[in-house]
Design a protein around this motif. Structure first.
Motif, PDB file in Angstrom:
ATOM      1  N   UNK A   8       0.910  -1.209   0.008  1.00 36.66           N
ATOM      2  CA  UNK A   8      -0.065  -0.073   0.053  1.00 36.66           C
ATOM      3  C   UNK A   8       0.865   1.135   0.012  1.00 36.66           C
ATOM      4  N   UNK A   9       1.824   1.261   0.873  1.00 38.18           N
ATOM      5  CA  UNK A   9       2.864   2.427   0.832  1.00 38.18           C
ATOM      6  C   UNK A   9       3.488   2.581  -0.484  1.00 38.18           C
ATOM      7  N   UNK A  10       3.891   1.594  -1.120  1.00 40.84           N
ATOM      8  CA  UNK A  10       4.417   1.774  -2.511  1.00 40.84           C
ATOM      9  C   UNK A  10       3.334   2.296  -3.701  1.00 40.84           C
ATOM     10  N   UNK A  11       2.170   1.662  -3.511  1.00 39.59           N
ATOM     11  CA  UNK A  11       1.147   2.289  -4.292  1.00 39.59           C
ATOM     12  C   UNK A  11       0.778   3.563  -4.376  1.00 39.59           C
ATOM     13  N   UNK A  12       0.903   3.998  -2.977  1.00 41.84           N
ATOM     14  CA  UNK A  12       0.583   5.465  -2.368  1.00 41.84           C
ATOM     15  C   UNK A  12       1.791   6.380  -3.034  1.00 41.84           C
ATOM     16  N   UNK A  13       3.192   5.941  -2.914  1.00 44.36           N
ATOM     17  CA  UNK A  13       4.241   6.609  -3.333  1.00 44.36           C
ATOM     18  C   UNK A  13       4.002   6.769  -4.965  1.00 44.36           C
ATOM     19  N   UNK A  14       3.679   5.682  -5.389  1.00 39.60           N
ATOM     20  CA  UNK A  14       3.517   5.698  -7.287  1.00 39.60           C
ATOM     21  C   UNK A  14       2.574   6.805  -7.406  1.00 39.60           C
ATOM     22  N   UNK A  15       1.485   6.682  -6.823  1.00 39.34           N
ATOM     23  CA  UNK A  15       0.225   7.809  -7.115  1.00 39.34           C
ATOM     24  C   UNK A  15       0.616   9.022  -6.950  1.00 39.34           C
ATOM     25  N   UNK A  16       1.489   9.383  -5.692  1.00 40.27           N
ATOM     26  CA  UNK A  16       2.103  10.850  -5.182  1.00 40.27           C
ATOM     27  C   UNK A  16       2.908  11.253  -6.486  1.00 40.27           C
ATOM     28  N   UNK A  17       4.010  10.244  -7.111  1.00 41.08           N
ATOM     29  CA  UNK A  17       4.822  10.694  -8.099  1.00 41.08           C
ATOM     30  C   UNK A  17       4.269  11.048  -9.368  1.00 41.08           C
ATOM     31  N   UNK A  18       3.268  10.219  -9.609  1.00 41.01           N
ATOM     32  CA  UNK A  18       2.531  10.612 -10.863  1.00 41.01           C
ATOM     33  C   UNK A  18       1.372  11.721 -10.652  1.00 41.01           C
ATOM     34  N   UNK A  19       0.998  12.025  -9.597  1.00 34.08           N
ATOM     35  CA  UNK A  19       0.317  13.271  -9.291  1.00 34.08           C
ATOM     36  C   UNK A  19       1.207  14.634  -9.422  1.00 34.08           C
ATOM     37  N   UNK A  20       2.315  14.479  -8.702  1.00 27.96           N
ATOM     38  CA  UNK A  20       2.974  15.515  -8.758  1.00 27.96           C
ATOM     39  C   UNK A  20       4.190  15.636 -10.075  1.00 27.96           C
ATOM     40  N   UNK A  54       6.384   7.610 -22.374  1.00 27.41           N
ATOM     41  CA  UNK A  54       5.163   7.518 -22.289  1.00 27.41           C
ATOM     42  C   UNK A  54       4.293   8.375 -21.402  1.00 27.41           C
ATOM     43  N   UNK A  55       4.877   8.348 -20.107  1.00 25.16           N
ATOM     44  CA  UNK A  55       4.370   9.242 -19.305  1.00 25.16           C
ATOM     45  C   UNK A  55       4.449  10.782 -19.800  1.00 25.16           C
ATOM     46  N   UNK A  56       5.620  11.017 -20.509  1.00 27.33           N
ATOM     47  CA  UNK A  56       5.688  12.317 -20.861  1.00 27.33           C
ATOM     48  C   UNK A  56       4.659  12.755 -22.138  1.00 27.33           C
ATOM     49  N   UNK A  57       4.894  12.001 -23.034  1.00 27.55           N
ATOM     50  CA  UNK A  57       3.872  12.259 -24.245  1.00 27.55           C
ATOM     51  C   UNK A  57       2.458  12.034 -24.190  1.00 27.55           C
ATOM     52  N   UNK A  58       1.969  10.956 -23.217  1.00 29.67           N
ATOM     53  CA  UNK A  58       0.568  10.751 -23.257  1.00 29.67           C
ATOM     54  C   UNK A  58       0.103  11.211 -21.845  1.00 29.67           C
ATOM     55  N   UNK A  59       0.449  10.623 -20.644  1.00 25.41           N
ATOM     56  CA  UNK A  59      -0.289  10.910 -19.319  1.00 25.41           C
ATOM     57  C   UNK A  59      -0.069  12.384 -18.996  1.00 25.41           C
ATOM     58  N   UNK A  60       1.159  12.714 -18.868  1.00 22.37           N
ATOM     59  CA  UNK A  60       1.503  14.093 -18.311  1.00 22.37           C
ATOM     60  C   UNK A  60       1.125  15.232 -19.427  1.00 22.37           C
ATOM     61  N   UNK A  61       0.792  14.882 -20.620  1.00 23.12           N
ATOM     62  CA  UNK A  61       0.542  16.184 -21.396  1.00 23.12           C
ATOM     63  C   UNK A  61      -0.788  16.489 -21.206  1.00 23.12           C
ATOM     64  N   UNK A  62      -1.595  15.738 -21.003  1.00 19.90           N
ATOM     65  CA  UNK A  62      -2.960  16.082 -20.590  1.00 19.90           C
ATOM     66  C   UNK A  62      -3.140  17.022 -19.396  1.00 19.90           C
ATOM     67  N   UNK A  63      -2.204  16.825 -18.285  1.00 17.98           N
ATOM     68  CA  UNK A  63      -2.190  17.850 -17.161  1.00 17.98           C
ATOM     69  C   UNK A  63      -1.259  18.788 -17.340  1.00 17.98           C
ATOM     70  N   UNK A  64      -0.291  18.652 -18.157  1.00 14.70           N
ATOM     71  CA  UNK A  64       1.089  19.653 -18.161  1.00 14.70           C
ATOM     72  C   UNK A  64       2.060  19.000 -18.277  1.00 14.70           C
ATOM     73  N   UNK A  65       3.202  19.555 -19.088  1.00 14.29           N
ATOM     74  CA  UNK A  65       4.304  18.802 -19.416  1.00 14.29           C
ATOM     75  C   UNK A  65       5.448  18.704 -18.261  1.00 14.29           C
ATOM     76  N   UNK A  66       6.271  18.025 -18.373  1.00 16.42           N
ATOM     77  CA  UNK A  66       7.599  18.166 -17.474  1.00 16.42           C
ATOM     78  C   UNK A  66       8.231  19.173 -17.918  1.00 16.42           C
TER      79      UNK A  66
END
Length: 66
Positions: A8-20, A54-66
């Motif tokens: 659960x801690x690993x999942x939370x850290x993953x979600x936190x990293x994705x969100x930020x 993949x994250x840079x081009x697909x997911x994060x581009x929706x909410x803002x680029x790195x």
């Protein structure tokens, strides 16, 4: 800490990293043979470099680029 709580801690850290949009933290939680399989894409993204792309081009581009 129980195995369940560790996971659960690993999942939370993953979600936190994705969100930020913290790519180093996101990739730090993955293995060298990681992959990201997206339903609408014919082939999975294999390895940290391709997963990061993949994250840079697909997911994060929706909410803002790195």
């Amino acid at each position: 800490m129980t195995l369940r709580n560790q996971r659960l801690a690993e999942i939370r850290e993953h979600i936190k990293a994705e969100s930020s949009h913290d790519m180093p933290a996101l990739l730090a939680g993955m293995t060298s043979d990681c992959f990201n399989d997206v339903a609408a894409v014919p082939k999975p993204f294999r390895g940290p470099k391709r997963v990061a792309e993949r994250y840079r081009k697909q997911s994060f581009s929706i909410w803002g680029a790195f």
